[in-house]
Design a protein around this motif. Structure first.
Motif, mmCIF file in Angstrom:
data_model
loop_
_atom_site.group_PDB
_atom_site.id
_atom_site.type_symbol
_atom_site.label_atom_id
_atom_site.label_comp_id
_atom_site.label_asym_id
_atom_site.label_seq_id
_atom_site.Cartn_x
_atom_site.Cartn_y
_atom_site.Cartn_z
ATOM 1 N N MET A 1 -42.782 32.900 -29.870
ATOM 2 C CA MET A 1 -42.123 33.802 -28.958
ATOM 3 C C MET A 1 -40.742 33.239 -28.643
ATOM 4 O O MET A 1 -40.577 32.029 -28.509
ATOM 5 N N LYS A 2 -39.766 34.147 -28.536
ATOM 6 C CA LYS A 2 -38.401 33.770 -28.191
ATOM 7 C C LYS A 2 -37.950 34.600 -26.997
ATOM 8 O O LYS A 2 -38.464 35.697 -26.769
ATOM 9 N N ALA A 3 -36.979 34.078 -26.259
ATOM 10 C CA ALA A 3 -36.459 34.811 -25.105
ATOM 11 C C ALA A 3 -34.992 34.491 -24.901
ATOM 12 O O ALA A 3 -34.526 33.400 -25.231
ATOM 13 N N PHE A 4 -34.276 35.465 -24.360
ATOM 14 C CA PHE A 4 -32.890 35.257 -23.954
ATOM 15 C C PHE A 4 -32.549 36.229 -22.830
ATOM 16 O O PHE A 4 -33.266 37.192 -22.577
ATOM 17 N N VAL A 5 -31.463 35.945 -22.146
ATOM 18 C CA VAL A 5 -31.007 36.779 -21.039
ATOM 19 C C VAL A 5 -29.863 37.653 -21.522
ATOM 20 O O VAL A 5 -28.901 37.156 -22.108
ATOM 21 N N LYS A 6 -29.973 38.952 -21.280
ATOM 22 C CA LYS A 6 -28.896 39.882 -21.609
ATOM 23 C C LYS A 6 -27.845 39.760 -20.501
ATOM 24 O O LYS A 6 -28.040 40.245 -19.386
ATOM 25 N N LYS A 7 -26.747 39.067 -20.806
ATOM 26 C CA LYS A 7 -25.710 38.773 -19.817
ATOM 27 C C LYS A 7 -25.062 40.029 -19.251
ATOM 28 O O LYS A 7 -24.635 40.036 -18.104
ATOM 29 N N ASP A 8 -24.982 41.094 -20.048
ATOM 30 C CA ASP A 8 -24.360 42.319 -19.560
ATOM 31 C C ASP A 8 -25.251 43.088 -18.591
ATOM 32 O O ASP A 8 -24.811 44.031 -17.947
ATOM 33 N N THR A 9 -26.511 42.663 -18.455
ATOM 34 C CA THR A 9 -27.459 43.304 -17.554
ATOM 35 C C THR A 9 -27.779 42.428 -16.342
ATOM 36 O O THR A 9 -27.994 42.937 -15.241
ATOM 37 N N CYS A 10 -27.790 41.117 -16.515
ATOM 38 C CA CYS A 10 -28.172 40.172 -15.470
ATOM 39 C C CYS A 10 -27.276 40.316 -14.238
ATOM 40 O O CYS A 10 -26.062 40.498 -14.349
ATOM 41 N N ILE A 11 -27.903 40.210 -13.056
ATOM 42 C CA ILE A 11 -27.150 40.241 -11.799
ATOM 43 C C ILE A 11 -27.169 38.887 -11.093
ATOM 44 O O ILE A 11 -26.648 38.745 -9.996
ATOM 45 N N GLY A 12 -27.804 37.896 -11.716
ATOM 46 C CA GLY A 12 -27.817 36.545 -11.162
ATOM 47 C C GLY A 12 -28.688 36.358 -9.939
ATOM 48 O O GLY A 12 -28.426 35.476 -9.129
ATOM 49 N N CYS A 13 -29.753 37.141 -9.819
ATOM 50 C CA CYS A 13 -30.614 37.038 -8.630
ATOM 51 C C CYS A 13 -31.411 35.736 -8.588
ATOM 52 O O CYS A 13 -31.809 35.290 -7.531
ATOM 53 N N GLY A 14 -31.673 35.145 -9.759
ATOM 54 C CA GLY A 14 -32.367 33.867 -9.821
ATOM 55 C C GLY A 14 -33.878 33.934 -9.849
ATOM 56 O O GLY A 14 -34.537 32.895 -9.861
ATOM 57 N N ALA A 15 -34.448 35.128 -9.877
ATOM 58 C CA ALA A 15 -35.912 35.239 -9.901
ATOM 59 C C ALA A 15 -36.507 34.500 -11.095
ATOM 60 O O ALA A 15 -37.515 33.806 -10.965
ATOM 61 N N CYS A 16 -35.886 34.622 -12.241
ATOM 62 C CA CYS A 16 -36.411 33.972 -13.446
ATOM 63 C C CYS A 16 -36.372 32.454 -13.327
ATOM 64 O O CYS A 16 -37.248 31.766 -13.842
ATOM 65 N N THR A 17 -35.368 31.924 -12.629
ATOM 66 C CA THR A 17 -35.262 30.474 -12.487
ATOM 67 C C THR A 17 -36.334 29.920 -11.564
ATOM 68 O O THR A 17 -36.708 28.761 -11.690
ATOM 69 N N VAL A 18 -36.824 30.740 -10.655
ATOM 70 C CA VAL A 18 -37.910 30.320 -9.766
ATOM 71 C C VAL A 18 -39.244 30.349 -10.519
ATOM 72 O O VAL A 18 -40.047 29.431 -10.401
ATOM 73 N N ILE A 19 -39.439 31.383 -11.318
ATOM 74 C CA ILE A 19 -40.714 31.573 -12.015
ATOM 75 C C ILE A 19 -40.835 30.680 -13.253
ATOM 76 O O ILE A 19 -41.903 30.147 -13.532
ATOM 77 N N ALA A 20 -39.754 30.523 -13.989
ATOM 78 C CA ALA A 20 -39.771 29.735 -15.236
ATOM 79 C C ALA A 20 -38.594 28.759 -15.242
ATOM 80 O O ALA A 20 -37.698 28.840 -16.078
ATOM 81 N N ASN A 21 -38.620 27.823 -14.300
ATOM 82 C CA ASN A 21 -37.479 26.904 -14.120
ATOM 83 C C ASN A 21 -37.304 25.908 -15.263
ATOM 84 O O ASN A 21 -36.273 25.269 -15.362
ATOM 85 N N ASN A 22 -38.282 25.782 -16.139
ATOM 86 C CA ASN A 22 -38.127 24.928 -17.318
ATOM 87 C C ASN A 22 -37.441 25.663 -18.468
ATOM 88 O O ASN A 22 -37.079 25.041 -19.474
ATOM 89 N N ILE A 23 -37.274 26.976 -18.324
ATOM 90 C CA ILE A 23 -36.722 27.806 -19.392
ATOM 91 C C ILE A 23 -35.380 28.433 -18.997
ATOM 92 O O ILE A 23 -34.478 28.528 -19.812
ATOM 93 N N PHE A 24 -35.244 28.859 -17.744
ATOM 94 C CA PHE A 24 -34.041 29.556 -17.302
ATOM 95 C C PHE A 24 -33.315 28.794 -16.202
ATOM 96 O O PHE A 24 -33.941 28.123 -15.383
ATOM 97 N N GLU A 25 -31.985 28.954 -16.189
ATOM 98 C CA GLU A 25 -31.149 28.378 -15.143
ATOM 99 C C GLU A 25 -29.990 29.335 -14.885
ATOM 100 O O GLU A 25 -29.731 30.235 -15.677
ATOM 101 N N ILE A 26 -29.309 29.144 -13.769
ATOM 102 C CA ILE A 26 -28.104 29.902 -13.482
ATOM 103 C C ILE A 26 -26.935 29.138 -14.095
ATOM 104 O O ILE A 26 -26.731 27.960 -13.799
ATOM 105 N N GLY A 27 -26.183 29.814 -14.943
ATOM 106 C CA GLY A 27 -25.054 29.186 -15.627
ATOM 107 C C GLY A 27 -23.807 29.147 -14.769
ATOM 108 O O GLY A 27 -23.784 29.635 -13.632
#
Length: 72
Positions: A1-27
């Motif tokens: 499985m692969k994953a990425f963040v669509k930058k043109d859609t992201c609003i930077g709320c940070g929900a993903c960084t709380v749920i999967a902090n080993n995979i996602f971060e705020i750039g």
């Protein structure tokens, strides 16, 4: 499985960084992104380890704007 963040859609709320902090971060741009190592540098796409798959799926489902793309 692969994953990425669509930058043109992201609003930077940070929900993903709380749920999967080993995979996602705020750039530096204030938007979420996958943490390296990348399987696709251009997309900042990352191969998801088995033990993180459930968290990544939860993060994608919790994203209020659907910015996380998960490919099986």
């Amino acid at each position: 499985m692969k994953a990425f963040v669509k930058k043109d859609t992201c609003i930077g709320c940070g929900a993903c960084t709380v749920i999967a902090n080993n995979i996602f971060e705020i750039g530096d741009d204030g938007l979420a992104e996958a943490i390296a190592p990348y399987s696709n540098e251009e997309l900042k796409e990352r191969e998801i380890p088995e033990e993180e798959k459930e968290n990544v799926i939860d993060a994608a489902e919790s994203c209020p704007v659907g910015a996380i793309e998960v490919e099986q």
